[in-house]
Design an enzyme around this catalytic site. Structure first.
Site, PDB file in Angstrom:
ATOM      1  N   PHE A  83      -1.388   7.406  12.010  1.00  0.00           N
ATOM      2  CA  PHE A  83      -1.621   8.760  11.504  1.00  0.00           C
ATOM      3  C   PHE A  83      -2.846   9.421  12.122  1.00  0.00           C
ATOM      4  O   PHE A  83      -3.088  10.614  11.930  1.00  0.00           O
ATOM      5  CB  PHE A  83      -1.817   8.721   9.984  1.00  0.00           C
ATOM      6  N   ASN A 103       1.464  11.829   5.537  1.00  0.00           N
ATOM      7  CA  ASN A 103       0.786  10.987   6.519  1.00  0.00           C
ATOM      8  C   ASN A 103       1.284  11.327   7.923  1.00  0.00           C
ATOM      9  O   ASN A 103       2.383  10.955   8.315  1.00  0.00           O
ATOM     10  CB  ASN A 103       1.067   9.510   6.234  1.00  0.00           C
ATOM     11  N   GLU A 111     -12.263   5.906   5.180  1.00  0.00           N
ATOM     12  CA  GLU A 111     -11.762   6.624   6.351  1.00  0.00           C
ATOM     13  C   GLU A 111     -12.976   7.130   7.128  1.00  0.00           C
ATOM     14  O   GLU A 111     -13.371   8.286   7.028  1.00  0.00           O
ATOM     15  CB  GLU A 111     -10.833   7.755   5.894  1.00  0.00           C
ATOM     16  N   TYR A 133       0.831  -1.202   0.000  1.00  0.00           N
ATOM     17  CA  TYR A 133       0.000   0.000   0.000  1.00  0.00           C
ATOM     18  C   TYR A 133       0.869   1.256   0.000  1.00  0.00           C
ATOM     19  O   TYR A 133       1.810   1.389   0.784  1.00  0.00           O
ATOM     20  CB  TYR A 133      -0.924   0.032   1.221  1.00  0.00           C
ATOM     21  N   HIS A 177      -4.049  16.307  -3.416  1.00  0.00           N
ATOM     22  CA  HIS A 177      -4.372  16.499  -1.999  1.00  0.00           C
ATOM     23  C   HIS A 177      -4.093  17.922  -1.513  1.00  0.00           C
ATOM     24  O   HIS A 177      -4.391  18.244  -0.361  1.00  0.00           O
ATOM     25  CB  HIS A 177      -3.592  15.500  -1.146  1.00  0.00           C
ATOM     26  N   TYR A 232     -14.505  33.794  45.511  1.00  0.00           N
ATOM     27  CA  TYR A 232     -13.817  32.627  44.963  1.00  0.00           C
ATOM     28  C   TYR A 232     -12.698  33.007  43.997  1.00  0.00           C
ATOM     29  O   TYR A 232     -11.659  32.358  43.941  1.00  0.00           O
ATOM     30  CB  TYR A 232     -14.809  31.734  44.211  1.00  0.00           C
ATOM     31  N   ARG A 270      -9.854  33.749  46.400  1.00  0.00           N
ATOM     32  CA  ARG A 270      -9.528  32.686  47.354  1.00  0.00           C
ATOM     33  C   ARG A 270      -9.173  31.367  46.664  1.00  0.00           C
ATOM     34  O   ARG A 270      -8.364  30.587  47.175  1.00  0.00           O
ATOM     35  CB  ARG A 270     -10.739  32.485  48.265  1.00  0.00           C
TER      36      ARG A 270
END
Length: 513
Positions: A332, A197, A417, A55, A85, A283, A286
């Site tokens: 990844f 990746n 995915e 792959y 991409h 608060y 404190r």
């Protein structure tokens, strides 16, 4: 000249921030890492020669993983991957942020589990060291198979396509490469995939923001003490006996910071030591050790996660030459970083919230026993009325931004995915939250200084006096209304340059986080 040597285990919060913000610092690949990368590459090339199908080496990507690519088309496959991409959208990350992304990607590849040539890291570092920094849009990553879109823009520049920064302008990379006589990278088998990746975009942004968040937490301790003096609050809640009974590290460290900054007493504290009818402070005064301390504990956890990620192998598949394995995996996936980024945003949002509470106390004559809205001539002047309103607005905006991105997922790549992290969105939100919080802390310091002036001639503790004096060099006491936004901007500038922490620590010593 200072050099950062990348071994695959080199990155810390401090050295990444330093190299990202200082182009004079160079980076190089360690000889040990070079040897590991070459061993991994030799192993991959041997399996390619044997005709094996792997792959990302000689197959398509994602949903196309079952498509076999001929040996003659392998290099075209890698170029096509980067081009297709490079789908980032929106405003670009800053040049410094992109520098950090380049360092992290190079460091991850240096670990030798990607099966690529050392030449790839050499070329990334050659670009970095020659200040050829790709323009990387900030949107478009779902943080699953790594930061695919933004890292593709990084890789696109390195292969001689796309755009880079030059003198603050966006220019074609070919122009800069020609001027500097530098050759782009020619991708070989698996190298395009290995460039993209991983979670280096969200991790880089997270580490740079975490460094600034640490500074903010010190500033919040200082601002809190300034407000406590302005409100004539008690030192008793910060006694070390208290934090010893609830041993969260951040609580004890914060209590020590507060006691160091405020000292045992001051003229202001002595003025109400006897006869003060108040039994307990609000608060927001404190509970500073508990609230500020929780933010410190959260940030230390976040930094640990990010430093682990920065020194990890996040490719797919991973190559284990010694074990004779090439393993498809999910290293990844950005979920470890996504959760940490969401937690960081929540912690800093909470920190900003308590700072706003103290501003609210200072402008209220009921709580502060000072003139309403900290102005000597109320009515004609509104004083710090809208300082508090603006702080409330930023705190409320942070509440929306603090909604965790990591609880969302949307299937991508034709269901291949099917679960994603949204970690890059979480990191971008963390940065926005921090910017808002910085302004809130600057607003608190503005109001605290005004309160301290109204208590004159009584003087505060030494560290508070040092910070007060430094602020007053640029931001004078407001006898009447003026353009307060400029005052906040000036104080924030002092914070970003570390000036206020420096003068406080010169007075009392270093603070903890």
């Amino acid at each position: 000249m200072k050099t950062l040597v990348l071994t695959g285990e080199s990155i810390t919060l401090e050295n990444l921030y330093e190299i990202a913000n200082n182009p004079e610092i160079k980076a190089e690949l360690a000889p040990s890492a070079r040897a590991l990368m070459q061993k991994s590459r030799d192993y991959i090339e041997g399996r390619i020669k044997n005709g094996e199908v792997m792959y990302g080496v000689n197959t398509g990507f994602g949903a196309f993983s079952s498509v076999r690519i001929s040996d003659s088309e392998i290099e075209q496959l890698q170029r096509n991957l980067i081009r297709s991409h490079s789908m980032g959208i929106g405003e670009p990350f800053t040049k410094n942020q992109s520098r950090a992304m380049m360092v992290l990607r190079a460091n991850a590849l240096a670990r030798g589990h990607s099966g690529i040539r050392p030449t790839v890291v050499d070329k990334v570092l050659e670009f970095l060291n020659n200040d050829i920094i790709p323009v990387i849009p900030c949107q478009g990553s779902v943080g699953a198979s790594g930061d695919l879109a933004p890292l593709s823009h990084l890789a696109l520049g390195v292969i001689g396509e796309g755009e880079v920064w030059q003198n603050g302008q966006v220019v074609p990379v070919q122009k800069v490469l020609a001027e500097k006589k530098i050759q782009p990278l020619e991708l070989k088998a698996k190298e395009g995939l290995s460039m993209i990746n991983g979670c280096q975009v969200m991790t880089a942004l997270g580490l740079l923001t975490a460094w600034e968040a640490r500074r903010l937490l010190w500033m919040a301790d200082l601002a809190g003490v300034m407000s406590l003096e302005g409100l004539r609050g008690s030192r008793k809640p910060f006694d070390p006996l208290i934090s010893a009974t609830r041993p969260h590290p951040g609580e004890a460290k914060t209590a020590r910071n507060l006691m160091k900054l405020m000292g045992e007493k001051s003229e202001i504290s002595e003025s109400h030591a006897v006869g003060d009818p108040r039994v307990q402070d609000a608060y927001s005064l404190r509970c500073m050790p508990a609230v500020h301390g929780a933010a410190k504990d959260a940030l230390r956890y976040v930094v640990k996660v990010l430093e682990t990620e920065a020194n990890s192998s996040t490719d797919n598949p991973l190559v284990f030459a010694d074990d004779n394995k090439v393993l498809s995996c999910g290293n990844f996936h950005g979920m470890p970083v996504a959760h940490a980024m969401d937690f960081a945003g929540i912690a800093i949002s909470s920190q900003a919230s308590i700072c706003e509470c103290r501003i609210s106390k200072m402008i209220s004559p009921v709580m502060s026993e000072l003139p309403a809205f900290l102005t000597p001539n109320g009515g004609l002047n509104s004083g710090h009325m809208i300082v508090q309103v603006a702080a409330a607005s930023l705190v409320s905006e942070n509440k929306i931004l603090a909604h965790p991105a990591s609880v969302d997922s949307i299937p991508t790549s034709a269901e291949k995915e099917d679960h994603v992290s949204m970690g890059t969105i979480a990191a971008r939100k963390f940065e926005k939250i921090l910017r808002n919080a910085e302004n809130v802390v600057a607003m608190e310091m503005l109001s605290a200084c005004q309160a301290l002036d109204l208590l004159a001639p009584l003087k505060p503790t030494a560290a508070v006096q040092a910070a007060f004096d430094h602020i007053r060099k640029q931001v004078p006491f407001a006898k009447e209304d003026r353009y307060f936004a400029k005052d906040v901007e000036a104080i924030k500038g002092m914070m970003v340059k570390n000036e206020l922490i420096k003068v406080a620590e010169q007075a009392v010593g270093p603070l903890e986080w």
